[in-house]
Design a protein around this motif. Structure first.
Motif, mmCIF file in Angstrom:
data_model
loop_
_atom_site.group_PDB
_atom_site.id
_atom_site.type_symbol
_atom_site.label_atom_id
_atom_site.label_comp_id
_atom_site.label_asym_id
_atom_site.label_seq_id
_atom_site.Cartn_x
_atom_site.Cartn_y
_atom_site.Cartn_z
ATOM 1 N N UNK B 96 0.761 -1.208 0.229
ATOM 2 C CA UNK B 96 -0.080 0.007 -0.038
ATOM 3 C C UNK B 96 0.992 0.992 0.228
ATOM 4 N N UNK B 97 2.179 1.153 0.852
ATOM 5 C CA UNK B 97 2.867 2.355 0.773
ATOM 6 C C UNK B 97 3.380 2.549 -0.433
ATOM 7 N N UNK B 99 2.350 1.553 -3.483
ATOM 8 C CA UNK B 99 1.352 1.975 -4.299
ATOM 9 C C UNK B 99 1.003 3.460 -4.322
ATOM 10 N N UNK B 100 0.733 4.019 -3.206
ATOM 11 C CA UNK B 100 0.653 5.413 -3.010
ATOM 12 C C UNK B 100 1.660 6.287 -3.582
ATOM 13 N N UNK B 101 2.990 5.712 -3.238
ATOM 14 C CA UNK B 101 4.065 6.578 -3.834
ATOM 15 C C UNK B 101 4.251 6.431 -5.274
ATOM 16 N N UNK B 103 1.719 6.069 -7.190
ATOM 17 C CA UNK B 103 0.771 7.137 -7.882
ATOM 18 C C UNK B 103 0.722 8.608 -7.555
#
Ligand SMILES: Nc1ncnc2c1ncn2[C@@H]1O[C@H](COP(=O)(O)OP(=O)(O)O)[C@@H](O)[C@H]1O
Ligand SMILES: [Mg+2]
Lengths: 263, 329
Positions: B96-97, B99-101, B103
């Motif tokens: 999740x970390x 993925x956000x990074x 995006x």
């Protein structure tokens, strides 16, 4: 210029993050429902009983509504509004735990990062508001599906406004303690002159002026109008006032975030 | 511009305190560059300016060819950053970390998935992709942050004290990752107050002290400024020592130690010189009963340049404080 297409992924990623965090913190969610429930039960039922002494005359004070009906929309808006302030707390924690640097050093437009956060937190607050709306409807009377949805829409705008205010305060404060102090200083008066607990119309002019600057006032009046058909300001004016005050709060928060350096 | 990072006269003052008093840096593309200095020297402040999070009070800096003050957005597109303190969301998983990074750096989901596996393998964490970071150790978090910084294939990777607070094993892992990176051609800019780290990893070292870069060169060159290695040759008698001294003087800066029987010689390339010297000594009838040599360290360089020792800092009070401050979180 790749600046434009980057907006959406960053916005979406931040909103998604806030929702994932929300869903993984159930205790916090339950917590945020307790405070409004206490208001509804003790304050609402208590005053309700007291006003019943007056008999039908009491309804005259509240535009023809029972006190519980009068209070119910305010409780929903209040739930969502206080939950919205939590967005600022998120910023404080992100700074404390360093995550803010990860965001600030990314090339994503600051506006997209902040708006994504605000919208994610607003949706999370709204989920809590929906639970509360069902609860108050059970106690005060069913407002109809459209009434309920209308009330929630008004609450959503209030949540966006409070999330923006909370963020603005968080970005301007050095410490978590400072944040809590200012939020309480700001939130309490906003709640009390919102018309959630008593009608604003009989208030002295200067207090009424303050109410008209308060996004919560418009949200409560609008929610009450949509849920139980009683309001003190024409509904289009409520919508316009709510939109205007919320827009200013969002713009101010985004402007502040765009100027954020760590030193 | 030929440099991956270029800085000229960087200054930063906090109130009355001058944290940086004119920092110049020249980082060639594709090299590992180390900013070495004791705590409080201004390493973090310098890096903060280079990664666009701190506004300099003066001077100019360019990263990947872009001015950090005029075009911070462009700079951010080309860098990966590992800060001194962790900057992860511990409530989320590594994936999740990442993925956000990805995006917020405008990668597509496919790109993120593809590269996430690669970078997690690089740092040896592929098995822990779907674990919450709360369950990671300090060393794993640090490696994860390196992986995350590499997700976007940055031109320049910044790392602020990448191994502070790690146990020796975890430190070695991080070193191995950085050595692996050398082969990929990415420019690495790291800060450290461990001279072993700078010596082992860096093509170029800039020594910073009290907000000023006092030397900038490859480690070997810095050490060569000390005049070379120091050899100690112990003989059986003062007479022999005096004879050996005459012989040794032909190779460098020689003197007699206080014990009267040991010759101290500062000269280049001790490993090759020593056998030669021993042979010549025997030929002239001098018997050397003990010999050793010491190669200079960056600590000696620091000592020469500043009059103080880097070592005073290591394992000292400030490290202990930082460790415990971090653990408290
Ligand atoms: N935000 C700040 N406010 C005031 N002084 C600071 C701040 N950040 C750093 N300093 C001071 O600037 C100097 C350099 O600090 P720093 O760059 O963190 O050094 P290093 O990373 O080499 O340990 C220190 O004396 C430190 O106390
Ligand atoms: Mg530092």
């Amino acid at each position: 210029m790749p600046a434009r297409p980057r907006w959406l992924p960053a916005f979406q990623a931040m909103a998604w993050r806030q929702l994932v965090r929300f869903l993984s913190a159930r205790s916090r969610v339950a917590n945020s429902l307790v405070f409004p429930l206490i208001w509804l039960l003790f304050f609402g039922l208590g005053w309700s009983a007291a006003f019943n002494v007056l008999g039908p005359a009491a309804r005259g004070i509240f535009g023809g509504l029972s006190y519980l009906e009068f209070l119910a929309p305010g409780i929903v808006v209040m739930t969502v509004f206080t939950a919205g302030f939590g967005s600022g707390l998120g910023i404080i924690w992100d700074r404390e735990f360093g995550y803010m640097k990860e965001l600030l050093v990314s090339p994503a437009p600051r506006g997209a990062l902040l708006l994504g956060r605000l919208v994610g937190d607003t949706v999370a607050a709204l989920a809590q508001g929906a639970v509360m709306a069902l609860l108050v409807s059970a106690v005060a009377g069913w407002p109809g599906v459209w009434g309920l949805l209308g009330g929630l829409a008004a609450a959503a705008a209030a949540a966006l406004a409070s999330a923006s205010l909370g963020s603005l305060i968080a970005l301007s404060m050095r410490s978590p303690e400072g944040f809590h102090m200012v939020v309480n200083l700001v939130m309490m008066p906003m709640l009390f002159i919102s018309g959630a607990f008593y009608p604003v119309d009989p208030l002295p002019a200067w207090l009424r002026m303050l109410a008209y600057l308060n996004p919560l006032y418009y949200a409560v009046d609008l929610a009450r109008g949509l849920m139980y058909g009683v309001h003190s300001t024409p509904l289009p004016l409520d919508v316009a006032g709510l939109a205007a005050v919320t827009a200013v709060a969002v713009a101010a928060a985004v402007a502040r975030f765009s100027r954020t350096y760590i030193a | 511009m030929e440099y991956a990072v270029y800085a000229e006269g960087l200054r930063k003052s906090y109130g009355g305190v001058e944290a940086l008093r004119g920092v110049d840096l020249h980082v060639p593309r594709g090299t590992v560059y180390g900013l070495l200095g004791p705590n409080g020297a201004g390493k973090t402040t310098t890096m903060g300016i280079l990664v666009t999070l701190i506004k300099p009070s003066g001077g100019r800096a360019f990263v990947a060819g872009y001015d950090v003050v005029e075009e911070p957005q462009r700079v951010r597109e080309h860098i990966g950053v590992v800060f001194q303190e962790p900057t992860v969301d511990r409530d989320l998983t590594a994936w999740q970390n990442l993925y956000i990074h990805g995006r917020i750096h405008d990668l597509s989901r496919n790109e993120i998935e593809h590269r996430a596996r690669h970078v997690m393998e690089l740092v040896g964490l592929e098995k822990f992709l779907h674990r919450r970071l709360r369950s990671y150790s300090g060393g794993m978090i640090r490696r994860f942050e390196i992986a995350r910084a590499l997700l976007t294939e940055p031109e320049v990777l910044f790392m602020d004290e990448p191994t502070v607070g790690l146990d020796p094993q975890a430190r070695t892992r991080v070193w191995e990752v950085i050595e692996e990176l050398k082969k990929t051609g990415v420019t690495v800019f790291l800060t450290t107050h461990y001279m072993e780290e700078a010596e082992r990893l860096c093509d170029t070292v800039a020594i910073i002290d009290r907000g000023v870069v006092v030397a900038e060169a490859p480690p070997e060159e810095l050490k060569a400024r000390l005049g070379g290695d120091t050899l100690y040759l112990k003989t059986a008698s003062p007479a022999e020592a005096r004879r050996l001294l005459k012989l040794a003087a032909g190779y460098g800066d020689a003197r007699l130690a206080e014990d009267g029987v040991t010759v101290v010689l500062v000269a280049r390339d001790a490993p090759r010189l020593l056998p030669t010297l021993l042979q010549e000594a025997r030929a002239t009838g001098v018997s050397v009963i003990e010999s050793r040599y010491v190669r200079p360290s960056l600590n000696d360089v620091f000592l020469m340049l500043t009059g103080r020792s880097l070592r005073d800092e290591e394992g000292g009070w400030s490290d202990w404080m930082r460790l415990h401050m971090r653990a408290r979180r």
